[in-house]
Structure formats: C-alpha cells, structure tokens
Scaffold this active site. Structure first.
Site, PDB file in Angstrom:
ATOM      1  N   ALA A 191       0.795  -1.191   0.020  1.00 56.66           N
ATOM      2  CA  ALA A 191       0.172  -0.144   0.093  1.00 56.66           C
ATOM      3  C   ALA A 191       0.941   1.266  -0.057  1.00 56.66           C
ATOM      4  CB  ALA A 191      -0.793  -0.051   1.231  1.00 56.66           C
ATOM      5  N   GLY A 203       0.658  -4.860   1.005  1.00 56.07           N
ATOM      6  CA  GLY A 203      -0.550  -4.967   0.072  1.00 56.07           C
ATOM      7  C   GLY A 203      -0.488  -5.658  -1.022  1.00 56.07           C
ATOM      8  N   GLU A 256      -0.932  -8.965  -0.673  1.00 53.22           N
ATOM      9  CA  GLU A 256      -2.323  -9.225  -0.269  1.00 53.22           C
ATOM     10  C   GLU A 256      -3.090  -9.270  -1.777  1.00 53.22           C
ATOM     11  OE1 GLU A 256      -1.742  -6.254   2.574  1.00 53.22           O
ATOM     12  OE2 GLU A 256      -2.902  -7.431   4.171  1.00 53.22           O
ATOM     13  N   GLU A 284       4.356  -5.234   7.076  1.00 55.29           N
ATOM     14  CA  GLU A 284       3.847  -3.918   7.969  1.00 55.29           C
ATOM     15  C   GLU A 284       4.164  -3.690   9.415  1.00 55.29           C
ATOM     16  OE1 GLU A 284       2.276  -6.529   6.049  1.00 55.29           O
ATOM     17  OE2 GLU A 284       0.707  -5.482   4.614  1.00 55.29           O
TER      18      GLU A 284
END
Ligand code: CAA
Length: 257
Positions: free
Chosen positions: A65, A108, A111, A131
């Site tokens: 992300a 992300g 993911e 993260e």
C-alpha cells in the site's frame, strides 16, 4: 478504456491488467485500487473475456500500500471510511483472475496477489508482509489469507518478523501454484488464462465458486454445494458438447457464455 495507474488490454479472450506506477514500485494508492477494480469489473462484464491476469513490472508486482498516502491518515477517517474496503470488490469478480508476480510483492502487493485465484511467480519474486516494520499489521487480508495459504507457523513468521520469502519457498509453502523464468512470466500467465478462457464459462465460474466456498463452510455443506453446482451443469449445452467431443475424439466447441 484508459486508466491513470494501470494498463488494461486484451490478449484474445484474456484481460491483462498491468500495474503502472514504476517510480513508486507500483505502490497501491487509492487511484490504483479504483483503476484495478474498474478494469476487473469491465472485463467481468465483457462476454468476449474468459479470464484475467494482473501483473506488475520486472522489479515489483507491488511494493505495498502507498505508505506516503497512508502516513497521515487519522484513525477516525480510517475507521469511518473503512480504509481498504474497496479492494473487497475485486474479490467478487466471478471470472478467474491470475496474479503474475515478478520482483517485490510486499504488504498490500502480497495481499493483492492473494486476492487473485492463483499466483504464478517469476523466479525473481519476493513475497512479504513487512507492515510490522512500519508499526502496523496487514490491512488488506494478509493475516487471514496468508494463513490459509501457508499455515499458522509460516504466516506468524512472515507477519511478526516482516521477512521476505523467495519464489522457491513460496512454491514449497503453497503460496504460489508454479514458478517460471522471469522472462516468460506474463506469457505463461496469459497462456494459463487463455486455456481457462477456452473452457465452458459457466463451468469455470462454478469451479471458482466451489473452491472459494471451501474456505467459508464445513466439509459437508461444501460437498453438498459442489454437488448441486455439478448437477446444474447438466442443464447446459456445454456439458453435452464437452462429453460428446470426448466420445467423438474431437476438440469441444463450448458456446454457453
Ligand atoms: N509506498 C510508497 N512508496 C513506495 C513504496 C510504498 N509501499 N515502496 C516503494 N516506494 C517508493 C520509494 O519511496 C521510492 O520513491 P522515491 O524514489 O520517491 O524515494 C521508490 O518507490 C523506489 O523505492 P526504493 O528506493 O526504496 O527502492 P529499493 O530498490 O531501494 O527498495 C523495497 C525496494 C525493498 C521494496 C523498498 O522500496 C521498500 O521497503 N518498500 C516498502 C515495502 C513495505 O513496507 N510495504 C508494505 C506497505 S504497508 C501495507 O502494504 C499495508 C497493508 O497491509 C495493505
């Protein structure tokens, strides 16, 4: 259609989505989310498309992300706007989606790859959920999906240490379905998607639905669900055509779309 952060194109019956923010290693900001979801919905609605591939660059599928977009978000906004909820729409795509991963698939990025139906990795791929190094935890499904892919011990290791997993370890652990040379990644993924797209579309969609149901239900209910879907396929011309083609030693021509 033109998008800001991705390239969407067709290769025969395959919709190919290429993440295209090279300067940020394809970091997933809200525009990428909107673009990927819009492209997947458009391919999903296009009767000429039977399957999709999502890929990135040689260096990065996606490095996570977008940290710079996220860093100043207030808790109240993250919570009330349900930050990241938009990605859930991608997982509602009913046609198969293959992730073709080269380079970094972190946070992300990992993911997003796991939201796809299966992952084909280049030998250069590196997966991770870093993260924890940023003072947070996975927020796009990593703690849940990675655990289902690789089991508790390895998922804990990845989420708690933030270390990366190379392509060989990812294949050994069941995170990816196959590893191919980096130079052939997109070609191999498109070839797999094209093979799927040539099959009966309702069968393909039901196969995806049935496998996904196994993660949400008991074995008895899942078996019952599978059998009902299986029975329903006998109502379609494609089942008659597929089995007749086998008996007649010819290639089937599936037409139910
Ligand atoms: N968000 C925003 N920008 C990113 C980014 C990210 N996740 N990852 C890389 N970039 C940017 C860098 O800031 C850099 O930009 P500038 O040139 O403007 O400085 C550019 O991409 C190139 O990156 P590097 O110079 O760092 O490249 P490198 O080859 O030295 O390192 C890397 C590559 C190891 C992947 C490193 O970029 C990195 O560690 N990135 C962050 C990985 C990460 O922590 N991802 C998780 C994000 S949080 C998340 O995803 C939450 C969630 O659950 C959804």
């Amino acid at each position: 259609m033109a998008y800001e952060t991705i390239i969407a194109e067709t290769r025969g019956k395959v919709g190919l989505i290429t993440l295209n923010r090279p300067k940020a290693l394809n970091a997933l900001n809200s525009q990428v989310m909107a673009d990927v979801v819009a492209a997947a919905n458009a391919f999903g609605a296009d009767a000429a498309i039977g399957a999709m591939v999502i890929t990135g660059s040689e260096k990065a599928f996606a490095a996570g992300a977008d940290i710079k977009e996220m860093q100043s978000i207030a808790y109240v906004d993250a919570y009330t706007q349900d930050f990241f909820v938009g990605w859930e729409e991608l997982t509602r795509t009913r046609k198969p989606v293959i992730a073709a991963v080269a380079g970094y698939a972190l946070g992300g990025g990992c993911e997003l790859a796991m939201m796809c139906d299966f992952i084909i990795a280049a030998d250069t791929a590196k997966f991770g959920q870093p993260e924890i190094t940023l003072g947070v935890i996975p927020g796009m499904g990593g703690s849940q999906r990675l655990t289902r892919f690789v089991g508790k011990s390895k998922a804990m290791d990845m989420c708690l240490t933030g270390r990366m997993m190379d392509a060989a370890e990812a294949e050994r652990s069941g995170l990816v379905s196959r590893v191919v040379p980096a130079a052939e990644l997109v070609e191999e993924a498109v070839k797999a998607a094209a093979k799927i797209a040539d099959f009966s579309l309702p069968s393909v969609m039901m196969a995806k639905e049935a496998v996904n149901r196994s993660f949400e239900t008991t074995l008895a209910e899942g078996l019952r669900f599978e059998r009902r879907l299986f029975h329903s396929l006998f109502a379609l011309e494609d089942q008659k055509e597929g089995m007749a083609a086998f008996a007649e030693k010819r290639k089937p021509n599936f037409t139910n779309r």
